[in-house]
Design a protein around this motif. Structure first.
Motif, PDB file in Angstrom:
ATOM      1  N   TRP A 263      -4.117   2.350   0.607  1.00  0.00           N
ATOM      2  CA  TRP A 263      -4.860   2.270   1.869  1.00  0.00           C
ATOM      3  C   TRP A 263      -6.324   2.648   1.660  1.00  0.00           C
ATOM      4  CZ3 TRP A 263      -0.397   5.436   4.335  1.00  0.00           C
ATOM      5  CH2 TRP A 263       0.636   4.574   4.750  1.00  0.00           C
ATOM      6  N   ILE A 264      -6.550   3.698   0.864  1.00  0.00           N
ATOM      7  CA  ILE A 264      -7.924   4.138   0.601  1.00  0.00           C
ATOM      8  C   ILE A 264      -8.694   3.069  -0.171  1.00  0.00           C
ATOM      9  CG2 ILE A 264      -9.277   5.776  -0.777  1.00  0.00           C
ATOM     10  CD1 ILE A 264      -7.333   7.952   0.141  1.00  0.00           C
ATOM     11  N   ALA A 265      -8.061   2.489  -1.183  1.00  0.00           N
ATOM     12  CA  ALA A 265      -8.718   1.432  -1.963  1.00  0.00           C
ATOM     13  C   ALA A 265      -9.054   0.238  -1.087  1.00  0.00           C
ATOM     14  CB  ALA A 265      -7.826   1.007  -3.128  1.00  0.00           C
ATOM     15  N   ASP A 266      -8.123  -0.128  -0.198  1.00  0.00           N
ATOM     16  CA  ASP A 266      -8.378  -1.275   0.688  1.00  0.00           C
ATOM     17  C   ASP A 266      -9.509  -0.975   1.660  1.00  0.00           C
ATOM     18  OD1 ASP A 266      -7.483  -3.938   1.879  1.00  0.00           O
ATOM     19  OD2 ASP A 266      -7.361  -2.603   3.627  1.00  0.00           O
ATOM     20  N   GLU A 267      -9.500   0.218   2.252  1.00  0.00           N
ATOM     21  CA  GLU A 267     -10.549   0.562   3.216  1.00  0.00           C
ATOM     22  C   GLU A 267     -11.918   0.597   2.550  1.00  0.00           C
ATOM     23  OE1 GLU A 267     -11.891   1.123   7.011  1.00  0.00           O
ATOM     24  OE2 GLU A 267      -9.799   0.782   6.387  1.00  0.00           O
ATOM     25  N   PHE A 268     -11.981   1.178   1.351  1.00  0.00           N
ATOM     26  CA  PHE A 268     -13.252   1.230   0.638  1.00  0.00           C
ATOM     27  C   PHE A 268     -13.708  -0.181   0.254  1.00  0.00           C
ATOM     28  CE2 PHE A 268     -16.158   2.200  -2.886  1.00  0.00           C
ATOM     29  CZ  PHE A 268     -16.922   3.209  -2.317  1.00  0.00           C
ATOM     30  N   SER A 269     -12.763  -1.041  -0.110  1.00  0.00           N
ATOM     31  CA  SER A 269     -13.102  -2.425  -0.439  1.00  0.00           C
ATOM     32  C   SER A 269     -13.667  -3.152   0.777  1.00  0.00           C
ATOM     33  CB  SER A 269     -11.866  -3.162  -0.970  1.00  0.00           C
ATOM     34  OG  SER A 269     -11.434  -2.614  -2.193  1.00  0.00           O
ATOM     35  N   GLN A 270     -13.107  -2.871   1.958  1.00  0.00           N
ATOM     36  CA  GLN A 270     -13.638  -3.491   3.172  1.00  0.00           C
ATOM     37  C   GLN A 270     -15.044  -2.980   3.480  1.00  0.00           C
ATOM     38  OE1 GLN A 270     -11.014  -3.979   6.573  1.00  0.00           O
ATOM     39  NE2 GLN A 270      -9.224  -3.548   5.306  1.00  0.00           N
ATOM     40  N   ILE A 271     -15.286  -1.709   3.249  1.00  0.00           N
ATOM     41  CA  ILE A 271     -16.627  -1.156   3.454  1.00  0.00           C
ATOM     42  C   ILE A 271     -17.618  -1.812   2.492  1.00  0.00           C
ATOM     43  CG2 ILE A 271     -18.031   0.940   3.214  1.00  0.00           C
ATOM     44  CD1 ILE A 271     -15.493   2.496   4.135  1.00  0.00           C
ATOM     45  N   ARG A 272     -17.193  -2.002   1.251  1.00  0.00           N
ATOM     46  CA  ARG A 272     -18.039  -2.607   0.223  1.00  0.00           C
ATOM     47  C   ARG A 272     -18.138  -4.135   0.364  1.00  0.00           C
ATOM     48  NH1 ARG A 272     -18.106  -0.442  -5.114  1.00  0.00           N
ATOM     49  NH2 ARG A 272     -19.040   1.637  -5.052  1.00  0.00           N
ATOM     50  N   GLN A 273     -17.192  -4.709   1.077  1.00  0.00           N
ATOM     51  CA  GLN A 273     -17.094  -6.170   1.179  1.00  0.00           C
ATOM     52  C   GLN A 273     -16.846  -6.812  -0.181  1.00  0.00           C
ATOM     53  OE1 GLN A 273     -17.285  -8.276   4.313  1.00  0.00           O
ATOM     54  NE2 GLN A 273     -16.491  -6.220   4.676  1.00  0.00           N
TER      55      GLN A 273
END
Length: 422
Positions: A153-163
């Motif tokens: 979940w953390i990796a996905d959320e950070f990936s969304q922030i980074r685009q």
């Protein structure tokens, strides 16, 4: 019980004194370079909004980006998180892993939260911390009551922030999104490697040795299996609900199956029931505290009968108890060495993510063994140089010297004494 941050600073001061370092070294390392506290609002299943407090301590990044787990627990405190981040700095330095120490925590009771609430909390944590995290800044991992799913979940959320996909921002992930083979067993495998090396140095024949393990989670249960493979007779194990003793030896597969079925090792057929306190003082060669901190104290240290204590848990031995054990001739393998297999394989996972490559489990285990053996030998040799039986002091001096050298060459401090070496 002792404040973990005060304990960590006391051990740090001893190492700095033994190395004859500039007082500036202690002043820098005695506190984190950055400590962040955040509020994390989460919409709960009943519709109300709960606000959780989260922390992140980035202790020192002289050797590389900071690295360390995130724990979800109702008793998380700022001092606990600061202490754990300092210990991570020392573990990484000791294993010559190019990371500094970090640690995070959220004050919550995950046992009372649904999966949806935990997902909201995990995503909220990284949203609040995103500015100070990243694969070249600070890389979290699982810890108490956090899992591979939380890391996903953390990796996905950070990936969304980074685009863009940014899987290397965390380790301990599921394999399908860049987790490493061998990560689940890494802490126990590293610990057993250190125990094996120490036994050889002490002339202890593992094929005739007995062991007791306090804590039968992932680390304790895997350590049981690996010790069994080396010929060690594990006579007692325990978890939070109780323990079992069988002088003939406990079969790891049978005990694991019993716990899987019943939820505890307690009640294992053919074994006598014991409690955690009794397990610690059983007559055995090797004692592995793999549960909670502050288990070996001034109250029971004089009754420890093991010849070798391997600290798989963080801080299982209080300072007073440690001194008693050393004076009695018990060899204590300190936590910053014994349980460093986890962060070592987390480093391997990060390297694989950065290279977009995957190593086999055999390669991961081989690389882990090499690093753990080298680290033990550095500590053992340091103890000989210092003419001490205190392997905790020896380990701290090796780690502190390495961090100090990095700070010196980067210009953070001026080297005023040439006695230390990494």
């Amino acid at each position: 019980m002792p404040n973990p941050y005060e304990v960590a600073k006391r051990e740090l001061a001893r190492a700095c004194e033994a190395l004859g370092l500039d007082p500036a070294v202690y002043r820098i390392l005695a506190r984190p370079l950055r400590f962040v506290e955040v509020a994390i609002p989460v919409r709960m299943d009943d519709g109300r909004t709960e606000v959780f407090v989260g922390y992140r301590s980035q202790h020192n990044d002289a050797l590389g980006p900071t690295k360390g787990g995130i724990r979800f627990h109702p008793q998380v405190t700022p001092d606990e998180v600061k202490a754990l981040s300092m210990w991570m700095t020392l573990k990484c330095a000791l294993l010559q892993v190019p990371f500094g120490g970090g640690k995070g925590g959220v004050v919550c009771d995950p046992k009372r939260m649904s999966a949806r609430e935990l997902e909201g909390l995990s995503r909220g944590y990284i949203q609040a911390m995103a500015q100070v995290m990243g694969e070249e800044k600070d890389i979290p991992a699982p810890d108490v009551y956090t899992t591979a799913q939380v890391m996903a979940w953390i990796a996905d959320e950070f990936s969304q922030i980074r685009q863009q996909n940014a899987f290397a921002v965390v380790t301990g992930k599921p394999l399908v999104i860049g987790g490493s083979l061998g990560r689940r067993e890494a802490t126990a495998r590293g610990a057993v490697t250190v125990v094996r090396e120490a036994a050889a140095a002490l002339g202890l024949d593992l094929r005739r040795a007995t062991a007791a393990i306090q804590g039968y989670g992932n680390a304790g249960s895997v350590a049981h299996r690996l010790l069994h493979q080396l010929g060690v007779r594990v006579i007692a194990v325990s978890d939070s609900r109780g323990g079992i003793l069988d002088e003939r030896g406990l079969d790891p597969a049978a005990v694991a199956a019993h716990k899987e079925t019943t939820g505890s090792v307690a009640g294992f057929p053919g074994a006598r029931g014991i409690d955690n306190a009794e397990l610690l003082t059983l007559p055995c060669d090797i004692l592995l505290p793999a549960a909670l901190e502050n288990q070996i104290t001034a109250a029971n240290a004089h009754r420890i009968q093991a010849r070798l204590v391997g600290e798989i848990a963080n801080g299982p031995t209080t300072p007073d108890a440690h001194q008693t054990l050393v004076e009695r001739g018990v060899v204590v393998l300190p936590d910053i060495l014994t349980n460093a297999g986890g962060v070592t394989v987390s480093y391997f996972e990060w390297v694989q993510n950065q290279c977009h490559w995957t190593w086999s489990e055999e390669e991961v285990n081989r690389r882990l063994e090499e690093r753990m053996v080298r680290a033990f030998r550095r500590v053992w040799e340091a103890a000989q140089r210092l003419r001490t039986r205190d392997l905790r002091l020896a380990a701290y001096t090796v780690a502190v010297a390495r961090v100090t050298e990095a700070m010196q060459v980067r210009g953070w401090i001026h080297r005023t004494d040439s006695s230390f070496r990494s």
